[in-house]
Design a protein around this motif. Structure first.
Motif, short mmCIF file in Angstrom:
data_model
loop_
_atom_site.label_atom_id
_atom_site.label_comp_id
_atom_site.label_asym_id
_atom_site.label_seq_id
_atom_site.Cartn_x
_atom_site.Cartn_y
_atom_site.Cartn_z
N ALA A 68 11.49 15.73 -22.65
CA ALA A 68 10.42 16.47 -21.98
C ALA A 68 9.35 15.53 -21.45
CB ALA A 68 9.82 17.47 -22.97
N MET A 69 8.98 14.53 -22.24
CA MET A 69 7.94 13.59 -21.83
C MET A 69 8.33 12.80 -20.60
SD MET A 69 7.13 12.41 -25.73
CE MET A 69 6.07 11.01 -25.40
N LEU A 70 9.56 12.28 -20.59
CA LEU A 70 10.01 11.48 -19.45
C LEU A 70 10.17 12.34 -18.20
CD1 LEU A 70 12.67 9.14 -21.12
CD2 LEU A 70 10.33 8.57 -20.46
N ALA A 71 10.71 13.55 -18.37
CA ALA A 71 10.93 14.42 -17.21
C ALA A 71 9.62 14.83 -16.56
CB ALA A 71 11.74 15.65 -17.63
N VAL A 72 8.64 15.24 -17.37
CA VAL A 72 7.35 15.65 -16.81
C VAL A 72 6.62 14.45 -16.22
CG1 VAL A 72 5.09 16.58 -17.41
CG2 VAL A 72 7.14 17.66 -18.30
N SER A 73 6.72 13.29 -16.85
CA SER A 73 6.10 12.09 -16.28
C SER A 73 6.69 11.78 -14.91
CB SER A 73 6.32 10.89 -17.22
OG SER A 73 5.66 11.08 -18.44
N GLY A 74 8.01 11.90 -14.78
CA GLY A 74 8.65 11.67 -13.49
C GLY A 74 8.17 12.64 -12.44
N ALA A 75 8.08 13.94 -12.80
CA ALA A 75 7.62 14.95 -11.85
C ALA A 75 6.18 14.67 -11.42
CB ALA A 75 7.73 16.34 -12.48
N ALA A 76 5.33 14.28 -12.38
CA ALA A 76 3.93 14.00 -12.04
C ALA A 76 3.80 12.79 -11.14
CB ALA A 76 3.14 13.79 -13.33
N LEU A 77 4.55 11.73 -11.42
CA LEU A 77 4.46 10.52 -10.59
C LEU A 77 5.04 10.75 -9.20
CD1 LEU A 77 5.27 7.73 -13.18
CD2 LEU A 77 3.12 8.09 -11.97
N GLN A 78 6.07 11.58 -9.10
CA GLN A 78 6.59 11.92 -7.77
C GLN A 78 5.55 12.67 -6.97
OE1 GLN A 78 10.24 14.00 -8.68
NE2 GLN A 78 11.19 12.16 -9.55
N GLY A 79 4.73 13.50 -7.65
CA GLY A 79 3.66 14.20 -6.96
C GLY A 79 2.50 13.30 -6.62
N VAL A 80 2.10 12.43 -7.55
CA VAL A 80 0.96 11.54 -7.33
C VAL A 80 1.23 10.57 -6.18
CG1 VAL A 80 -0.35 9.63 -8.33
CG2 VAL A 80 0.06 11.68 -9.67
N CYS A 209 -3.57 19.59 -14.20
CA CYS A 209 -3.71 18.96 -12.87
C CYS A 209 -2.66 19.48 -11.88
CB CYS A 209 -3.59 17.45 -12.99
SG CYS A 209 -4.91 16.66 -13.93
N ALA A 210 -2.00 20.59 -12.22
CA ALA A 210 -0.91 21.09 -11.38
C ALA A 210 -1.37 21.41 -9.96
CB ALA A 210 -0.28 22.33 -12.03
N THR A 211 -2.53 22.02 -9.82
CA THR A 211 -3.04 22.36 -8.49
C THR A 211 -3.29 21.10 -7.66
OG1 THR A 211 -4.07 24.36 -9.38
CG2 THR A 211 -4.83 23.60 -7.22
N ILE A 235 -6.25 8.70 -11.43
CA ILE A 235 -6.44 7.89 -12.63
C ILE A 235 -6.04 8.69 -13.88
CG2 ILE A 235 -8.15 6.78 -14.11
CD1 ILE A 235 -9.63 5.93 -11.59
N VAL A 236 -6.48 9.95 -13.95
CA VAL A 236 -6.14 10.80 -15.10
C VAL A 236 -4.63 10.98 -15.20
CG1 VAL A 236 -6.29 13.16 -16.00
CG2 VAL A 236 -8.34 12.02 -15.15
N LEU A 238 -2.24 9.02 -13.93
CA LEU A 238 -1.59 7.75 -14.25
C LEU A 238 -1.74 7.43 -15.74
CD1 LEU A 238 -2.55 5.50 -11.19
CD2 LEU A 238 -0.34 6.54 -11.68
N ILE A 239 -2.93 7.67 -16.29
CA ILE A 239 -3.13 7.42 -17.72
C ILE A 239 -2.26 8.34 -18.56
CG2 ILE A 239 -4.81 7.58 -19.60
CD1 ILE A 239 -6.94 6.61 -17.64
N SER A 240 -2.17 9.61 -18.16
CA SER A 240 -1.36 10.58 -18.92
C SER A 240 0.12 10.21 -18.89
CB SER A 240 -1.56 11.99 -18.35
OG SER A 240 -2.91 12.38 -18.43
N THR A 241 0.62 9.88 -17.71
CA THR A 241 2.04 9.51 -17.62
C THR A 241 2.31 8.19 -18.33
OG1 THR A 241 1.62 8.49 -15.45
CG2 THR A 241 2.44 10.75 -15.47
N ALA A 242 1.35 7.27 -18.27
CA ALA A 242 1.53 6.00 -18.98
C ALA A 242 1.55 6.23 -20.49
CB ALA A 242 0.41 5.03 -18.61
#
Length: 329
Positions: A68-80, A209-211, A235-236, A238-242
């Protein structure tokens, strides 16, 4: 669909606990869980109870949390970054964790007081801190994030290779290489608790931060015109995914393709709206890694395949299939 996904997740946990070199029954698993819940059930023999509670359950639950952690991190970074090829290791955190783990094990920096997990987490934080330092005047431009992440990852990858080349003996190199490929064999309850805390904090922040992630899909200028503070939000995120990636890699090593293939597959099913995409991605990532680890355990029994190797073998054809379904291949 989300209810079906949660039901599938529960079934995946129960089924994965069952299978292995010693197959177990659901009744035995139920008795172990019932005993921990204080129910009036007859306890199993000590060895069998320990196999289920101390080995199987932590491994399966850790697989679910890390997936779950890796998948959501990937989705967030693809959006960022607005980059379809972004994954959790884009920031160089994985290579930093590898360098930290290798330094602790091979060189002995910190010794037993730090341990492999602590060294990996420290290395991940150092690499991410270096990346933020290099980005401090760039305005968090997406192109610079990608470039600096790649450069940072290459730097710490070179440090890992340098330490292994000049300091490690063959047995140590073999053990480190197995860990670098990703393995859940050493899962314990303390790792499950650590990942659960990190997952709860990191996933909650990213979901809030979905919106903003939806706004980033139309570019930084459009996001800013919608009232999103682009720099601070990046920044928020990137820190969360990191944080999520650091804890995951420190616990189980670098497991590839989960953060790349799962978000694309889920996006194909439920669409790009992140408030919907992120919960589905978390469930799908957990299910994917549970089954990948289960198959890695039994496919070549009695030899166990590192789960990172198995996710790559499965992930490549799945990723090509998703691209073909989306008309991009």
């Amino acid at each position: 669909m989300l209810i079906a996904g949660v039901v599938l997740l529960g079934f995946s946990v129960a089924f994965s606990v069952r299978i292995g070199t010693s197959d177990l029954g659901y009744a035995e698993i139920g008795r172990v869980v019932g005993l921990r819940l204080g129910l009036p059930v007859e306890p199993l023999p000590r060895l069998l109870d320990s196999l289920i509670w101390d080995l199987r359950f932590p491994r399966v639950l850790l697989a679910a949390l890390v997936g779950a952690m890796l998948a959501v991190s990937g989705a967030a970074l693809q959006g960022v970054t607005n980059n379809a090829l972004a994954d959790p290791y884009l920031l160089g955190v994985s290579n930093g964790a590898s360098a930290g783990a290798v330094t602790v094990i091979v060189v002995g920096a910190g010794g037993a007081a730090i341990g492999l997990t602590g060294g990996a987490f420290a290395g991940a934080l150092v690499s991410f801190g270096l990346m933020l330092l290099l980005l401090r005047r760039s305005g968090m431009n997406t192109v610079r994030i990608v470039l600096v992440g790649v450069v940072t990852g290459q730097l710490f990858g070179a440090i890992t290779s340098l330490v292994l080349t000049f300091s490690a003996d063959p047995d140590t190199t073999r053990g480190i290489t197995h860990w670098l490929l990703g393995s859940l064999a050493s899962a314990r309850w303390d790792s499950v608790v650590l990942c659960a805390i990190a997952a709860a904090v990191g996933l909650a922040v990213i979901w809030l931060c979905a919106t903003a992630l939806d706004g980033f899909a139309f570019g930084a200028d459009t996001a800013a015109s919608l009232g999103i503070n682009v720099r601070n939000t990046r920044i928020v995120l990137l820190i969360s995914t990191a944080l999520l990636t650091s804890v995951a890699v420190a616990s189980v090593g670098a497991i590839g393709f989960v953060g790349l293939i799962v978000p694309h597959g889920v996006r194909f099913l439920v669409g790009p709206l992140h408030r919907v995409l992120l919960p589905f991605t978390a469930v799908a990532g957990a299910v994917f890694l549970i089954w990948a680890d289960a198959l890695a355990r039994v496919a070549f029994a009695p030899r166990e395949l590192p789960v990172g190797v198995f996710t790559a073998l499965v992930g490549v054809p799945l990723f090509l299939l998703v691209l073909r379904k989306r008309g991009e291949l």
